[in-house]
Design a protein around this motif. Structure first.
Motif, PDB file in Angstrom:
ATOM      1  N   UNK A 107       0.830  -1.203   0.000  1.00  0.00           N
ATOM      2  CA  UNK A 107       0.000   0.000   0.000  1.00  0.00           C
ATOM      3  C   UNK A 107       0.869   1.259   0.000  1.00  0.00           C
ATOM      4  N   UNK A 108       1.961   1.215   0.755  1.00  0.00           N
ATOM      5  CA  UNK A 108       2.861   2.368   0.800  1.00  0.00           C
ATOM      6  C   UNK A 108       3.489   2.630  -0.565  1.00  0.00           C
ATOM      7  N   UNK A 109       4.051   1.597  -1.184  1.00  0.00           N
ATOM      8  CA  UNK A 109       4.752   1.784  -2.445  1.00  0.00           C
ATOM      9  C   UNK A 109       3.801   2.154  -3.579  1.00  0.00           C
ATOM     10  N   UNK A 163      15.533 -11.808   0.786  1.00  0.00           N
ATOM     11  CA  UNK A 163      14.096 -11.623   0.941  1.00  0.00           C
ATOM     12  C   UNK A 163      13.680 -10.199   0.559  1.00  0.00           C
ATOM     13  N   UNK A 164      14.465  -9.223   0.997  1.00  0.00           N
ATOM     14  CA  UNK A 164      14.139  -7.829   0.678  1.00  0.00           C
ATOM     15  C   UNK A 164      14.191  -7.595  -0.828  1.00  0.00           C
ATOM     16  N   UNK A 165      15.159  -8.216  -1.510  1.00  0.00           N
ATOM     17  CA  UNK A 165      15.253  -8.070  -2.956  1.00  0.00           C
ATOM     18  C   UNK A 165      14.086  -8.748  -3.661  1.00  0.00           C
ATOM     19  N   UNK A 166      13.661  -9.887  -3.161  1.00  0.00           N
ATOM     20  CA  UNK A 166      12.504 -10.561  -3.758  1.00  0.00           C
ATOM     21  C   UNK A 166      11.260  -9.678  -3.651  1.00  0.00           C
ATOM     22  N   UNK A 167      11.064  -9.089  -2.488  1.00  0.00           N
ATOM     23  CA  UNK A 167       9.904  -8.216  -2.308  1.00  0.00           C
ATOM     24  C   UNK A 167       9.989  -7.010  -3.236  1.00  0.00           C
ATOM     25  N   UNK A 168      11.180  -6.416  -3.325  1.00  0.00           N
ATOM     26  CA  UNK A 168      11.359  -5.260  -4.203  1.00  0.00           C
ATOM     27  C   UNK A 168      11.144  -5.648  -5.659  1.00  0.00           C
ATOM     28  N   UNK A 169      11.671  -6.798  -6.064  1.00  0.00           N
ATOM     29  CA  UNK A 169      11.506  -7.247  -7.445  1.00  0.00           C
ATOM     30  C   UNK A 169      10.050  -7.488  -7.789  1.00  0.00           C
ATOM     31  N   UNK A 172       8.484  -4.037  -8.218  1.00  0.00           N
ATOM     32  CA  UNK A 172       8.967  -3.367  -9.427  1.00  0.00           C
ATOM     33  C   UNK A 172       8.331  -3.977 -10.672  1.00  0.00           C
ATOM     34  N   UNK A 173       8.189  -5.303 -10.682  1.00  0.00           N
ATOM     35  CA  UNK A 173       7.554  -5.951 -11.829  1.00  0.00           C
ATOM     36  C   UNK A 173       6.131  -5.466 -12.044  1.00  0.00           C
ATOM     37  N   UNK A 174       5.390  -5.344 -10.956  1.00  0.00           N
ATOM     38  CA  UNK A 174       4.006  -4.874 -11.070  1.00  0.00           C
ATOM     39  C   UNK A 174       3.963  -3.420 -11.508  1.00  0.00           C
ATOM     40  N   UNK A 175       4.840  -2.586 -10.949  1.00  0.00           N
ATOM     41  CA  UNK A 175       4.837  -1.170 -11.331  1.00  0.00           C
ATOM     42  C   UNK A 175       5.222  -1.007 -12.800  1.00  0.00           C
ATOM     43  N   UNK A 176       6.118  -1.851 -13.303  1.00  0.00           N
ATOM     44  CA  UNK A 176       6.480  -1.778 -14.720  1.00  0.00           C
ATOM     45  C   UNK A 176       5.265  -2.077 -15.592  1.00  0.00           C
TER      46      UNK A 176
END
Length: 209
Positions: A107-109, A163-169, A172-176
């Motif tokens: 929700x934040x991102x 884990x943090x990179x997986x969440x970020x990835x 990012x995929x959805x935002x793309x």
């Protein structure tokens, strides 16, 4: 008897570097340069933005841009740190209770991306990173230092950085797909629906042992 003139001296101008003044140098000038750089990179991207162009918008000599920031890469780093400032608080979002951490992060991102005032500059930065390796390197370093490593420090699971990179990835995929490629149906889906689907997956990355 007439009095001596009291106005400023009008003797010959000395050669050399002009004297520093509040208008030509100082914190206010640095801030003006940084604001100009943020706007230029957001408007034109990394490749089409130059030190000279930034100086022109900031109404300073290009030497002052080099004086404060050095290379174009350093100016870009300072500018995107300013552009990405709203997203830099993501690690604080996962702090505290593990329950609901994934939903809070999503929700934040997405809130950052849904706001046009923050979305458009971030889109420009992302496009720059996709087309220029120097810009990509700067963006990677900034995200790693300011977001992912700090987020990993908030996690109590094995391999927290991974884990943090997986969440970020995942985000990012959805935002793309939603904001860059505008792929349907995700581009027009309700944010609440996306958060409801994505939140549990993010929470698994962030909390499951």
């Amino acid at each position: 008897m007439s009095s001596a003139p009291t106005g400023p001296a009008t003797g010959p101008r000395k050669r050399g570097r002009p004297a520093r003044t509040a208008a030509a140098d100082g914190p206010a000038t640095r801030d003006r340069i940084l604001t100009a750089a943020r706007n230029e990179f957001a408007r034109h991207g990394y490749d089409k933005t130059s030190i000279r162009g930034i100086a022109k918008v900031a109404e300073v000599d290009p030497a002052l841009v080099h004086h404060y920031f050095g290379t174009k890469e350093r100016v870009f780093e300072a500018a995107i740190e300013l552009i990405l400032a709203p997203a830099m608080n993501a690690p604080e979002v996962v702090h505290g209770s593990q329950e609901g951490a994934g939903e809070r992060l999503a929700r934040f991102m997405f809130g950052v991306w849904e706001n046009p005032a923050t979305r458009l500059p971030v889109l420009a930065v992302l496009r720059s990173a996709l087309t220029n390796e120097a810009a990509a390197a700067v963006l990677r370093g900034l995200i790693e230092r300011r977001v992912l490593l700090r987020m990993a420090g908030e996690l109590t699971v094995p391999d927290p950085e991974f884990r943090a990179q997986l969440a970020a990835g995942h985000l990012i995929g959805i935002t793309m797909l939603r904001y860059v490629l505008r792929m349907e149906p995700i581009a027009s889906a309700e944010i609440d629906d996306i958060v409801a689907m994505v939140g549990p997956t993010l929470e698994r990355y962030l909390t499951e042992n």
